[in-house]
Structures are given as structure tokens and as C-alpha cells.
Scaffold this active site. Sequence first.
Site, PDB file in Angstrom:
ATOM      1  N   HIS A   1       0.761  -1.395   0.414  1.00  0.00           N
ATOM      2  CA  HIS A   1      -0.421   0.258   0.132  1.00  0.00           C
ATOM      3  C   HIS A   1       0.784   1.671  -0.304  1.00  0.00           C
ATOM      4  O   HIS A   1      -0.282   2.931   0.171  1.00  0.00           O
ATOM      5  CB  HIS A   1      -0.902   0.597   1.323  1.00  0.00           C
ATOM      6  CG  HIS A   1      -1.584  -1.687   1.465  1.00  0.00           C
ATOM      7  ND1 HIS A   1      -2.693  -1.074   0.436  1.00  0.00           N
ATOM      8  CD2 HIS A   1      -1.677  -2.467   2.008  1.00  0.00           C
ATOM      9  CE1 HIS A   1      -3.061  -2.539   0.906  1.00  0.00           C
ATOM     10  NE2 HIS A   1      -2.349  -3.365   1.519  1.00  0.00           N
TER      11      HIS A   1
ATOM     12  N   LYS B   1      17.643  20.857 -10.523  1.00  0.00           N
ATOM     13  CA  LYS B   1      16.160  19.408 -11.504  1.00  0.00           C
ATOM     14  C   LYS B   1      17.628  18.182 -11.396  1.00  0.00           C
ATOM     15  O   LYS B   1      18.077  18.799 -13.160  1.00  0.00           O
ATOM     16  CB  LYS B   1      14.974  19.988 -11.753  1.00  0.00           C
ATOM     17  CG  LYS B   1      14.503  20.413 -11.363  1.00  0.00           C
ATOM     18  CD  LYS B   1      13.300  20.040 -10.307  1.00  0.00           C
ATOM     19  CE  LYS B   1      12.531  19.155 -10.564  1.00  0.00           C
ATOM     20  NZ  LYS B   1      11.711  19.077 -12.284  1.00  0.00           N
TER      21      LYS B   1
END
Length: 462
Positions: free
Chosen positions: A158, A285
Site C-alpha cells: 500500500h 533539477k
Amino acid sequence: MTEKQTWSQRFESALHPAIARFNASINFDIELIEYDLTGSQAHAKMLAHTGIISSAEGEKLVTALEQIRQEYRQGKFTPGIDAEDVHFAVEKRLTEIIGDIGKKIHTARSRNDQVGTDTRLYLRDQIQQIRQQLRQFQTVLLDLAEANVETLIPGYTHLQRAQPISLAHHLLAYWQMAQRDWERLADVNKRVNISPLGCGALAGTTFPIDREYTAKLLEFDHIYANSLDGVSDRDFAIEFLSAASIIMVHLSRLSEEVILWASEEFRFITLKDSCATGSSIMPQKKNPDVPELVRGKTGRVFGHLQAMLVIMKGLPLAYNKDLQEDKEGIFDSVNTIKNCLEAMTILFQEGLEFRPQRLAVAVTEDFSNATDVADYLAAKGVPFREAYNLVGKIVKTSISSGKLLKDLTLEEWQTLHPAIEADIYEAITPKQVVAARNSHGGTGFNQIRQAILAAKKELSMI
């Protein structure tokens, strides 16, 4: 108006230019030309073998078809829209080279069984190439797994921390997926490798052909037993696209994990410059373009499978022009899978690095060893469900006090249950938690080493 086509004198005028363009497939089925030439050579040999044409005519046809192959490879044969499709293009060029003998190539054959043969030859070849790429991908995963048997990583259910596992165990899960892909394609190939050549348009032919002869020349395993089925069957294409979709599912799942692992929130891996890009405005980035593209391209393969199913669902027997739409989806799926497998193989071979120190910290900063406390108590004779509830309580207490299980004192442990002794600390260390799961197929180090040996044996048999 365009030049009048070759189908018959039944037609008094040529197609409207727009309809000719709409009807044509030469811009994409040229991909099949080498397979069309190979199939035509086998057909010519069979015609001579059965006496339908002379041996000399058969030899001229085979030689001229080989000349066309060389012309195509050298860029000298580039048929345009006026050819309609690759089959007419080859036949027209054949007639230009050897005259009326070239017109005999279509004796006892229809474009319906011809295109079916070409497509199967193409797909058989591509399946073998994809299977080879899967082996290369598996080899890279296996090498990385062998180097990280005792490297630990959080295991999730999960997307919540569940239990620590070996990084090798995680990688070997994808090795197993790739193994099923490899096996599945071999099974698909059994349905691909059946020859429809000789089925004609739909009902066979009046000529005394030898279908087994051409099947043997083209290395098909069998021939279609029913001519209607032979020219209209696309089950093999649906099966391939289904197998292709499953391959992409596996690559996409792995891609999603790489994307998560590379994020600042996880920091499990570092992407190397060779397999990442930057931002046009944010200099800090480093973007995981490879896995993002693989994840995105998965949808196009799914789409081709859906399209093929929709094409087939309402078609009466036998051949219908709708089937022209099978090729672009097959071609694109093949190219997409091959490109994605290549990119992911490079990514895992040289484009990323796991961060062992970060991973070592990650497996100690949660309650993923709680199950092992319950197992510890169960081994002491406490019923597992009772142990489970007891551990739930101490986890709740620990969270409220800002402690992890490893930080509890022995006194606090024994307050939970008097059967707990000092060996609890060793039992809940991440390395011991992983090592203890020694059931077959588990993440225990001994099991992983056995799995690696088994994987090596599997790869060595090919």
C-alpha cells in the site's frame, strides 16, 4: 486521376486520388518487404516444384526477387503511393525485371494469404529479437542483484513501509517477471509460426500446390487446416499485443519505483547524467526521463491491443479490409518494446546508483520490524493473534512517546510480556529480520543466493 490498378478489367476507371491515398498501405507495410520477398521466393520454388511453372521460370523469379531485395537495401527501390501496397510494388518491379514471367508469381496465391504470411514471418523474427533483449535485461538485473544481496531496502505494501527486504530480492522479483515475459512470447510464437500460405483468398486454390513444401521452406511449424481461418485469423496478433502489454506493465511498474527512489523524499538512488535531463528553468533539477517515458509509452501499447480487439470483434469471415489496420499497431508495439527494453537495460546497467548508506538508515527509521516481535513471541509459545495485539499496543505507545522499537528498554519490553528477553534486540535488527525469512522464495540471504544460482542456470541454458 491515378493510374489504373491491376485488380481486373471489371473496373473501368482508376480510383479517385484521395481514395487511392486513403486505401494505400505502402507507407507503412513497406516494413514487410524483406518478408514479402522471402515468402514470394518460397512460393516461386513451390510453383516450380509442383510443375505449375517450369523450373527455369521458378529460378528467374527467385533471382529477380533477390535482386529487388538488394535494390531495396541499397535504397534503389523506393515504391511510392501509386504502388498501393508492398505486394503490388514487388510484383510490379518483378515484371519490370523479367517481363511476363513476373506476372506468374501470383499464381495460386492471394494477397490475403500473402499478407498473412508476411506478417507472421515479421512477427516471428521480432519475437526472437525481443526475447533476446529480455535476456539482456535479465542479465543486468541479475548482476545488480548479486552485488546487493545484503543491501537492505524498505519493502512496501500500500506504499507504506511494511518489512525490510534485500535489495537483491526486490530486483529478482522483476527478473521473474521478465522470465514470464520471455516464456510467454515463446508460447505466443507457437500460434504465430503457422503458415496461411496457400489458403488463397478464402477457399484454397484449384492448382495442385504443396503447402507443406512452402511451410518447410519458410520454417513454419504447421499450416492452417482451414483456409477461411487461415486468411482471417488475427488471434496471434492479439496474443502478441497482449504479451507486449504485459511486458510494458512490468517495465512501467519498475519505472514508477525508479521515479520514486530518485525523488528527494526517498533518495534511494542517484541518477547519472547519462540517463537524466535537467529543467529549462530550475537548475537544481535532475529528471528521470527514461522511466517516465517508459511509463508513458506503456499506454500506447495498451491502446494497440484494445484497437486490435475492437477491429476483430465484428468481422465476418473471411478477409476484410479492416485487417489492414493490424500492422501499424503491431509495428509500433514492437518498436516501443524494443526501445523501452534497451533504455531500461542501459539505465540499470550504467545509469543509476543505489545509495547504501541512505538505504541502511531507511530500514531503521520505522516500525517495519513489528511483525518480527510478534513472531518472536509466537516462537515463545504465545498465540500469534495474541502476540499481534500485544505488539500493536506497544507500537501505539512507542509512537506517542517518540520511540522506535529498538529504543525500548528491556524493562519496557518485559512489561509487554515477561517472555521477552535481551535477545529481542538482535531479533529486530534489520539484517536479522531479513536473514530470518528463509522460507522458500523469501528474502532471506540464503534463499536469495539460491535464487541467483537458479537464475544463472536458467540463463546459461539458452
